[in-house]
Design an enzyme around this catalytic site. Structure first.
Site, PDB file in Angstrom:
ATOM      1  N   ASN A 187       0.869  -1.178   0.000  1.00 16.01           N
ATOM      2  CA  ASN A 187       0.000   0.000   0.000  1.00 16.01           C
ATOM      3  C   ASN A 187       0.909   1.232   0.000  1.00 16.01           C
ATOM      4  O   ASN A 187       1.503   1.558   1.018  1.00 16.01           O
ATOM      5  CB  ASN A 187      -0.883  -0.052   1.261  1.00 16.01           C
ATOM      6  N   LYS A 218       0.093   4.229  -0.234  1.00 17.12           N
ATOM      7  CA  LYS A 218      -0.575   5.397   0.374  1.00 17.12           C
ATOM      8  C   LYS A 218      -0.355   6.633  -0.513  1.00 17.12           C
ATOM      9  O   LYS A 218      -0.332   6.496  -1.731  1.00 17.12           O
ATOM     10  CB  LYS A 218      -0.078   5.600   1.811  1.00 17.12           C
ATOM     11  N   HIS A 267      -9.564   0.943   4.905  1.00 22.09           N
ATOM     12  CA  HIS A 267      -8.283   1.091   5.612  1.00 22.09           C
ATOM     13  C   HIS A 267      -8.509   1.969   6.846  1.00 22.09           C
ATOM     14  O   HIS A 267      -9.341   2.886   6.818  1.00 22.09           O
ATOM     15  CB  HIS A 267      -7.250   1.724   4.673  1.00 22.09           C
ATOM     16  N   GLU A 291      -6.958   4.365   7.989  1.00 24.26           N
ATOM     17  CA  GLU A 291      -6.806   5.809   7.734  1.00 24.26           C
ATOM     18  C   GLU A 291      -8.089   6.372   7.119  1.00 24.26           C
ATOM     19  O   GLU A 291      -8.469   7.512   7.399  1.00 24.26           O
ATOM     20  CB  GLU A 291      -5.566   6.052   6.850  1.00 24.26           C
ATOM     21  N   GLU A 307      -5.390  -5.287  10.492  1.00 23.32           N
ATOM     22  CA  GLU A 307      -4.361  -4.287  10.740  1.00 23.32           C
ATOM     23  C   GLU A 307      -4.656  -3.573  12.055  1.00 23.32           C
ATOM     24  O   GLU A 307      -5.474  -2.633  12.080  1.00 23.32           O
ATOM     25  CB  GLU A 307      -4.335  -3.256   9.607  1.00 23.32           C
ATOM     26  N   GLY A 330       2.354   2.040  10.820  1.00 21.73           N
ATOM     27  CA  GLY A 330       3.292   3.147  10.691  1.00 21.73           C
ATOM     28  C   GLY A 330       4.023   3.500  11.969  1.00 21.73           C
ATOM     29  O   GLY A 330       4.679   4.537  12.051  1.00 21.73           O
ATOM     30  N   SER A 386       3.300  -2.371  10.302  1.00 22.48           N
ATOM     31  CA  SER A 386       4.751  -2.414  10.520  1.00 22.48           C
ATOM     32  C   SER A 386       5.400  -3.741  10.092  1.00 22.48           C
ATOM     33  O   SER A 386       6.366  -4.183  10.699  1.00 22.48           O
ATOM     34  CB  SER A 386       5.094  -2.089  11.977  1.00 22.48           C
ATOM     35  N   GLY A 394       2.751  -1.199   4.314  1.00 21.04           N
ATOM     36  CA  GLY A 394       2.744   0.222   3.997  1.00 21.04           C
ATOM     37  C   GLY A 394       4.158   0.719   3.752  1.00 21.04           C
ATOM     38  O   GLY A 394       4.733   0.539   2.680  1.00 21.04           O
TER      39      GLY A 394
HETATM   40  P1  PGA Z   1       2.743   0.151   7.689  1.00 19.29           P
HETATM   41  O1  PGA Z   1       1.275   0.349   7.074  1.00 19.29           O
HETATM   42  O2  PGA Z   1       3.310  -1.122   7.081  1.00 19.29           O
HETATM   43  O3  PGA Z   1       3.500   1.370   7.285  1.00 19.29           O
HETATM   44  O4  PGA Z   1       2.583   0.015   9.155  1.00 19.29           O
HETATM   45  C1  PGA Z   1       0.415  -0.734   6.831  1.00 19.29           C
HETATM   46  C2  PGA Z   1      -0.874  -0.241   6.240  1.00 19.29           C
HETATM   47  O5  PGA Z   1      -1.343   0.833   6.621  1.00 19.29           O
HETATM   48  O6  PGA Z   1      -1.500  -0.904   5.368  1.00 19.29           O
END
Ligand code: PGA
Length: 262
Positions: free
Chosen positions: A12, A14, A101, A103, A172, A178, A217, A238
């Site tokens: 992803n 983003k 997601h 977010e 997630e 993140g 992560s 991500g």
């Molecule tokens: P991250 O994000 O690997 O940066 O933690 C994962 C995601 O939001 O899909």
């Protein structure tokens, strides 16, 4: 991972790598990293404006890596300023879409009901949905993780059951996204197993065929431990998906486990 389900490693991007030059370069590097990994499905989800650019580039360098969008409208066409319909995503060459997601849920107010409508649209018209679920830190500390995740999965499970295996789910935990704080493999497994048990109540075929990815992560150095868990069928990555070498190591970890589990 289970031998009956092909691992899926999804990146992803983003709101990153969105210039045509950057997107082409990253897509090419991912295609190279994914080459010769015949037991793993690989997907990248770039920002909307470069979906077509990435799909065309991947066609040129290698037909194997799939392209996905990061969001989608549940409407098909009309006066919905700023929204993107499933047909537009498919016409750009994308075959998957990430829905709900955290977010989107936290920053843009997407509720279970909204995510459910989008899932119905994706299951009806395509592209294939990856429905994201996961608890916040507060919810985990309050001991409500399984209840929250169950509520989120229930909202979309009937839609996913229309065609078992067409869609996927990504667990997630919001506190792991993140932050560099990855869930312990056995804690993630507990949630994945409870999601699969819930799917089994709706339809056994849905439980057996739905890939449940872990996200939050995921990096080269923790991927193998997570993917070794019996109900973790892949990863939604991500930050680490923006570095093709590191993303390639996650694909490699999945390939090795899949080879061992034949
Ligand atoms: P991250 O994000 O690997 O940066 O933690 C994962 C995601 O939001 O899909």
């Amino acid at each position: 991972m289970h031998p009956s389900r092909r691992p899926l490693i999804a990146g992803n991007w983003k709101m990153n790598a969105g210039s045509p030059a950057e997107a082409r370069a990253l897509a090419t590097a991912v295609a190279r990293a994914a080459a010769d990994h015949d037991r793993v499905d690989v997907l990248v989800a770039p920002p909307f404006p470069v979906l077509g650019v990435v799909a065309e580039q991947l066609d040129r360098v290698d037909g194997k890596v799939w392209v996905g969008a990061q969001n989608m409208s549940h409407e098909q066409a009309g006066a919905f300023t700023g929204e993107v319909a499933s047909s537009m995503i498919r016409d750009a060459g994308a075959t998957w879409v990430i829905l709900g997601h955290s977010e989107r849920r936290q920053l843009y107010g997407e509720t279970d009901a909204v995510v459910a409508k989008k899932t119905v649209a994706a299951m009806t018209h395509g592209p294939r949905p990856i429905v994201c679920v996961g608890e916040t830190l507060e919810e985990r500390e309050a001991g409500t993780t399984l209840a929250v995740v169950e509520r989120q999965v229930r909202a979309t499970a009937d839609a996913l059951a229309r065609q078992p295996g067409f869609g996927a789910i990504a667990y997630e935990p919001v506190w792991a996204i993140g932050t560099g704080k990855v869930a312990k493999p056995e804690d993630a497994q507990e949630v994945h197993a409870s999601i699969r048990a819930l799917l089994a109540k709706i339809a056994p075929a849905l439980a057996d065929s739905t890939r449940i990815l872990y996200g939050g992560s995921v990096k080269a150095d923790n991927a193998a431990a997570l993917l070794s868990q019996p109900d973790i069928d892949g990863a939604l990555v991500g930050g680490a998906s923006l570095d093709a070498a590191g993303f390639g190591k996650i694909i490699e970890a999945a390939q090795q486990l899949a080879e061992r589990r034949r």
